[in-house]
Every structure is written in structure tokens, then in C-alpha cells.
Design a protein around this motif. Structure first.
Motif, PDB file in Angstrom:
ATOM      1  N   ARG A 137       0.826  -1.221   0.000  1.00  0.00           N
ATOM      2  CA  ARG A 137       0.000   0.000   0.000  1.00  0.00           C
ATOM      3  C   ARG A 137       0.850   1.256   0.000  1.00  0.00           C
ATOM      4  O   ARG A 137       2.000   1.270   0.424  1.00  0.00           O
ATOM      5  N   ALA A 153       0.330   5.062   1.545  1.00  0.00           N
ATOM      6  CA  ALA A 153      -0.592   5.571   2.570  1.00  0.00           C
ATOM      7  C   ALA A 153      -0.406   7.062   2.829  1.00  0.00           C
ATOM      8  O   ALA A 153      -0.121   7.464   3.946  1.00  0.00           O
ATOM      9  N   PRO A 154      -0.577   7.896   1.830  1.00  0.00           N
ATOM     10  CA  PRO A 154      -0.377   9.325   2.074  1.00  0.00           C
ATOM     11  C   PRO A 154      -1.566   9.967   2.786  1.00  0.00           C
ATOM     12  O   PRO A 154      -2.696   9.494   2.674  1.00  0.00           O
ATOM     13  N   SER A 155      -1.281  11.039   3.506  1.00  0.00           N
ATOM     14  CA  SER A 155      -2.360  11.842   4.073  1.00  0.00           C
ATOM     15  C   SER A 155      -2.739  12.882   3.024  1.00  0.00           C
ATOM     16  O   SER A 155      -1.856  13.413   2.357  1.00  0.00           O
ATOM     17  N   GLU A 174      -5.176   8.532   3.915  1.00  0.00           N
ATOM     18  CA  GLU A 174      -5.271   8.530   5.381  1.00  0.00           C
ATOM     19  C   GLU A 174      -5.804   9.879   5.866  1.00  0.00           C
ATOM     20  O   GLU A 174      -5.051  10.789   6.181  1.00  0.00           O
ATOM     21  N   MET A 215      -3.288   7.947  13.632  1.00  0.00           N
ATOM     22  CA  MET A 215      -2.682   7.184  12.553  1.00  0.00           C
ATOM     23  C   MET A 215      -2.300   5.750  12.940  1.00  0.00           C
ATOM     24  O   MET A 215      -2.600   4.805  12.233  1.00  0.00           O
ATOM     25  N   VAL A 246      -3.915   2.670  10.876  1.00  0.00           N
ATOM     26  CA  VAL A 246      -2.927   2.004  10.021  1.00  0.00           C
ATOM     27  C   VAL A 246      -2.849   0.514  10.370  1.00  0.00           C
ATOM     28  O   VAL A 246      -2.880  -0.358   9.492  1.00  0.00           O
ATOM     29  N   ARG A 262       8.158   1.522   4.192  1.00  0.00           N
ATOM     30  CA  ARG A 262       8.006   2.933   4.565  1.00  0.00           C
ATOM     31  C   ARG A 262       9.314   3.429   5.164  1.00  0.00           C
ATOM     32  O   ARG A 262      10.245   2.654   5.393  1.00  0.00           O
ATOM     33  N   HIS A 292       9.126   5.761  10.620  1.00  0.00           N
ATOM     34  CA  HIS A 292       7.985   4.992  11.129  1.00  0.00           C
ATOM     35  C   HIS A 292       8.398   3.848  12.050  1.00  0.00           C
ATOM     36  O   HIS A 292       7.550   3.053  12.452  1.00  0.00           O
TER      37      HIS A 292
HETATM   38  N1  GLU Z   1      -0.149   8.319   6.530  1.00  0.00           N
HETATM   39  C1  GLU Z   1       1.151   8.129   7.055  1.00  0.00           C
HETATM   40  C2  GLU Z   1       2.062   9.250   6.646  1.00  0.00           C
HETATM   41  O1  GLU Z   1       1.762   9.938   5.693  1.00  0.00           O
HETATM   42  C3  GLU Z   1       1.814   6.868   6.535  1.00  0.00           C
HETATM   43  C4  GLU Z   1       1.511   5.699   7.351  1.00  0.00           C
HETATM   44  C5  GLU Z   1       2.359   4.496   7.010  1.00  0.00           C
HETATM   45  O2  GLU Z   1       3.049   4.459   5.989  1.00  0.00           O
HETATM   46  O3  GLU Z   1       2.299   3.579   7.782  1.00  0.00           O
HETATM   47  O4  GLU Z   1       3.068   9.452   7.289  1.00  0.00           O
END
Ligand code: GLU
Length: 553
Positions: free
Chosen positions: A101, A103-105, A137, A277, A281, A295, A299
Motif C-alpha cells: 500500500r 498511505a499518504p495523508s 489517510e 494514525m 494504520v 516505509r 515509522h
Molecule cells: N499516513 C502516514 C504518513 O503519511 C503513513 C503511514 C504508514 O506508511 O504507515 O506518514
């Protein structure tokens, strides 16, 4: 100019990298003397400095030196990888198709930094087959830009990233609520009604807050009240129990839900409690049945926080990969700064020439393949590094150059008459190596007027003979220039100056540092669209209708 210590160290490290971690003193000194002619007159002093640095490097652990070299000079590893296999390492435990995936905000469109996670994930899904989710997200209503919902998929499409399904978190709120209720029933989540600062202070002292040991029934009632709007912002949070003695205070009992009173751009006022988040997530990574998560290293703590949910629920964790952080110098990436700048009129929009968004990169004429080559080349190493525009631009140059027409552009023009000339004519191909791109011919008549860059004009001495490229040789006189000859014999020795005819058009080049070059462009430019190379200037993506170009590199 003399090299400073860090420059000397870089040169020595580069050399050490070529020789398994040990630098060759003589070669390093030669390199420095070659690169810094001023250093020659201070030979003794510089040599002593270099000797000390090389000694120190050669007495250190070679593996550490190799690592330091790559982190300071990422192009070393990239070059090596280009030459070698140019392939990302295999993923662990692949038993068939993979599910991954992005997963951008949706705080704004994507920028150069985001392109890395997009490309790496896409590469693996292409390699093994499977499914790539774009998971938007959007569970923090205070940090959403409505346009991002369509800009992000458009950015990805431009990058050549194949998304198989889009998942929007704000449409999955009931899933998060249900999972939270399961955790509450199991005693792994509680509702804390402390002041936020008190909760934080207790955690720092590894102490439980007064609500931590309330019964699941009490917690459930409080959670129901929370999700139905019974609490106001900042008065309550749902917390995942972890380990109050964890050495990292941020991992001790972490907040999973909080109350938000803002209107959500998609769901309006439907929800009052939003997952943080780490909670959404973890739940989504499980329910989307992801096999691998790639990622950034930022993280790492989140991975540990999320592992508590997997553990309490008895879920199998995906494989996690955390690549090192990349510092991208010389451009503006931070969405909050860009947004503020757009609001107050500093920036014209998301594709303002000064920004590092993908929209800007596209506007300047970067090609999506460049991003892929660069990120695949830099791999998934955990070591932090510096983004190299030099390498990135050279990859882009290789891709665009075969089709980039050479155009004549004269910034800050000075108008001159070629005195004493008969009828002059100039013909030149639009690309020296690609005749299929055609050629231009200008018949200028006798004693024509032309433009040359003011910068050249100011540095040409009286009586100097110089060449107007693809036209003729002229001599500077006290009043202007006079036709000399059209010999090509001493081309290597004389100065060659770009010119444009007198009927050239006004043209503006916008540059990423915010400056503008105004000048004259040759009349036939209107036939050209897209990226061209302005001779003796650089690559420019031109918009012929607007008579504006965006500087590429
Ligand atoms: N939405 C999160 C972000 O933009 C990413 C979460 C993830 O990759 O687990 O930092």
C-alpha cells in the motif's frame, strides 16, 4: 579557492570507497591539487592537512568508512548499482502475490520525497504480481486539502505507479470503532479523562493514569459516549495499553482516538471521535491483508506501537521494511509551508516553479522515468542519505536529450548591427545528433541587426574577433561589430557567442530559485513545444503560447 576540511574528507572518502575503505594518499593529493588550483601555492600546508585526514580514515574500520562514504556521497552507491544489477533486493517470505500500500495523508499533492515510497512499492507489486492499494489517510480533519483526493491519484498516474484500488479511511470509521470495542472488551484499551498534560507527565514517570484500570464496561460506556459526541475536544482519549516501563516513553500507553470538532471535508459532522494514525494504520494493514509494508525509518516507532494491536488481536504482521531518510536540499517540500504560501499569495499554486511538488517537477519537464530510475538505484538501504540533484538531473538529461530541440535564446539582449557584411544566412539543425528533428534557416540580408547576451558583450574586448554561432566571425569595433570572415579554422580558440535574429520574440524563463530571465528567442521557437535545450543556457520546458519557459536543469 581552497578546500575546507569537509571537502578534503569527501574527496578522501570517495577515493577510499574505490579501494575497499583505504584511501591512496598520493591520489587524494593529486585530485585536490587538480580541483583547487589555488591549493598548489600552499602545497605543504594542504598536503599536511590531507595526510592527517587520510591517516585517520585508513586507521578506521573499513566497513564504517564505506558506509560513511555512501551516506555522504550517495551517488557512489547509485553509480555502482547502475553499473551492477540495477535491481532492488527480493522481499522476504513471498509465497505468491504480494499486497502492498501507499498511505499518504491528503494534506496536499505529492512531492519528490513521496515519490520514493510510491515507486518502491509499485516496483515490488510489479515484480511479484498482486495488488497495490492507495490508502488515503484522512482521519485528521484538521489537516486535509479537498483537492488532494484527486491530485494524489493524478500524481501517481503521472509517475507510472499502478494503483489497483483506492481506500479512503474516513469511509471506514465503523471498522475502527468496532476494533476499538474489541480491544476495550479485552482490557487492552481504556478511555482516559485526564488533562492531556497530566497524562503525559504520568507516562514520563512510568505511572498509570487513574482511568487505566477501570472496568471494560465503564470504558465501553465512555467510548460509546465519545463516539456519539458526548465529550468535547481535548477532554478525553482512547488509549492502547502497552508497557508503562517501556524505555521509549512514546511507546508507553499511546493514544488511539481523540475527539475532533472540525468539519471533515468528506464526512462533515458525522463523526466526533477519530482514530490516530497508528490505530487506523494497524487495523487497515490487517484487513487489507497486506503482505509487506515499505516505509521510511521515521515509522520505526510506529511499527512498534502498531505491533501491540497485532499482538492483542492475534493477527499476523506484514513484513516491514524501513528505508533510510533522504534529505532533499534546495527545494520547498513541506505541505504546511506551501499551503500557507498559496494562501498568502507567496506561491502561485501547487505547481509554483520554486516548489518540490510532482506538479512542479512535471511543469519543469522532468520525466516520470527519472524518478523510477533514481529511487530504484538508491535502493532500500536503512542508511540516511542526501538526495543528489546532480545525479537526478543527469538521469533526466539522458532521457530527454535525444528529443530536445536546441533553441537559440539570448537572455538580457544587446542589439548590434553587423557592419560591413553582405547578405548573411544561417542554417543549423535543431539537434546535432538527431536530424529527424529538422533544421532552421534564417536569411538575414546584409548588415543585419542581431541580439547577443549582454553578459558576453560586456566581456568582449575591443578588436577581439569572435564567432556568432552558426553565422560568421565578427570583430568588436569602437562602435559595435564588423563582419570579419566565415572561417571555421580556429573555432577551438575563439569565443563563440549565441545570437538571435532581429525579429526574435520576447521570452521569459522562470527559474526554480524564483528569479526570471527575460530575453529574445529565435522566431521558429513557436513550432517547438515541450523540453528544449536553450544553447549555452540549459534545458527549458516551453509553453509557446504564453512565451514562457520553466527552467529544468
Ligand atoms: N499516513 C502516514 C504518513 O503519511 C503513513 C503511514 C504508514 O506508511 O504507515 O506518514
Amino acid at each position: 579557492m581552497l578546500p575546507d576540511e569537509s571537502e578534503i574528507r569527501k574527496i578522501a572518502l570517495r577515493n577510499a570507497y574505490m579501494h575497499e575503505g583505504k584511501a591512496d594518499l598520493g591520489a587524494v593529493i593529486n585530485k585536490i591539487m587538480g580541483q583547487y588550483p589555488d591549493a598548489r601555492s600552499r602545497g605543504k600546508e594542504i598536503s599536511a592537512q590531507v595526510t592527517a585526514i587520510v591517516r585517520e580514515i585508513n586507521s578506521s574500520d573499513s566497513r564504517k568508512i564505506m558506509e560513511e562514504a555512501v551516506s555522504l556521497l550517495p551517488e557512489l552507491a547509485i553509480k555502482e548499482k547502475h553499473v551492477q544489477e540495477h535491481r532492488l533486493p527480493d522481499l522476504a517470505d513471498v509465497t505468491g502475490e504480494v499486497r502492498m500500500r501507499l498511505a499518504p495523508s491528503p494534506s496536499g499533492p505529492l512531492h519528490v520525497g513521496h515519490s520514493r515510497m510510491a515507486i518502491l512499492n509499485d516496483e515490488y507489486v510489479r515484480r511479484y504480481g498482486g495488488k497495490l492499494y492507495l490508502r488515503i489517510e484522512d482521519t485528521n480533519p484538521s489537516n486535509i486539502d479537498l483537492d488532494a483526493y484527486h491530485l494524489i491519484p493524478e500524481d501517481l498516474e503521472w509517475l507510472g505507479v499502478k494503483v489497483h484500488e483506492i481506500v479512503v479511511q474516513s469511509k471506514r470509521m465503523n471498522i475502527y470503532y468496532n476494533e476499538a470495542k474489541k480491544l476495550i472488551e479485552r482490557g487492552s484499551m481504556y478511555i482516559c479523562e485526564c488533562q492531556q498534560s497530566d497524562f503525559k507527565n504520568l507516562k514520563l514517570q512510568s505511572k498509570a493514569c487513574p482511568h487505566r484500570e477501570r472496568s471494560p464496561e465503564t470504558n465501553m460506556a465512555a467510548f460509546e459516549k465519545m463516539i456519539s459526541g458526548g465529550y468535547s475536544k481535548g477532554t478525553v482519549s482512547a488509549v492502547v495499553k502497552t508497557d508503562l516501563n517501556h524505555p521509549n516513553p512514546s511507546i508507553r500507553d499511546w493514544i488511539a482516538f481523540r475527539v475532533k470538532e472540525e468539519t471533515h471535508p468528506l464526512t462533515g459532522k458525522t463523526y466526533f471521535a477519530y482514530p490516530m494514525m497508528n490505530f487506523s494504520v494497524a487495523v487497515d494493514d490487517h484487513y487489507l491483508d497486506l503482505t509487506h509494508v515499505i516505509r521510511g525509518k521515521d515509522h520505526l516507532n510506529n511499527t512498534e506501537k502498531q505491533s501491540y494491536i497485532f499482538h492483542y488481536m492475534g493477527w499476523k504482521k506484514p513484513h516491514y521494511y524501513h528505508y533510510g531518510l533522504v534529505h532533499i536540499p534546495g527545494t520547498i517540500l513541506k505541505t504546511s509551508i506551501i499551503k500557507k504560501g498559496i494562501r498568502d499569495g507567496t506561491y502561485s499554486g501547487w505547481s509554483d516553479i520554486r516548489l518540490g511538488t510532482l506538479l512542479t517537477m512535471k511543469r519543469r519537464g522532468y520525466r516520470p522515468e527519472t524518478f523510477r530510475k533514481y529511487w530504484v538505484g538508491s535502493g532500500m538501504r536503512e542508511i540516511d542519505s542526501e538526495f543528489s540533484w546532480e545525479i537526478f538531473n543527469s538521469i533526466n538529461r539522458e532521457i530527454i536529450d535525444p528529443d530536445a530541440r536546441r533553441l537559440w535564446f539570448v537572455p538580457n539582449p544587446t542589439r548590434l548591427k553587423i557592419q560591413g557584411s553582405s547578405e548573411l544566412k544561417s542554417s543549423a539543425p535543431f539537434h546535432p545528433g538527431n536530424p529527424s528533428l529538422g533544421e532552421r534557416t534564417y536569411s538575414l540580408g546584409s548588415e543585419p541587426e542581431i541580439f547577443i547576451p549582454e553578459k558576453d558583450w560586456l566581456s568582449i574586448r575591443e578588436n577581439e574577433r569572435f564567432r556568432l554561432k552558426d553565422l560568421c566571425n565578427v570583430i568588436r569595433t569602437p562602435t559595435g561589430i564588423r563582419y570579419a570572415d566565415n572561417s571555421h579554422e580556429d573555432l577551438k580558440k575563439i569565443r563563440i557567442v549565441q545570437w538571435t535574429p532581429s525579429d526574435s520574440s520576447d521570452f521569459i524563463v522562470e527559474k526554480p530559485d524564483g528569479s526570471i530571465d527575460r530575453g529574445k528567442i529565435e522566431p521558429l521557437f513557436s513550432k517547438v513545444k515541450g523540453v528544449s535545450q536553450f544553447e549555452r543556457y540549459g534545458y527549458v520546458n516551453i509553453d509557446p503560447e504564453k512565451r514562457v519557459g520553466y527552467y529544468l536543469h
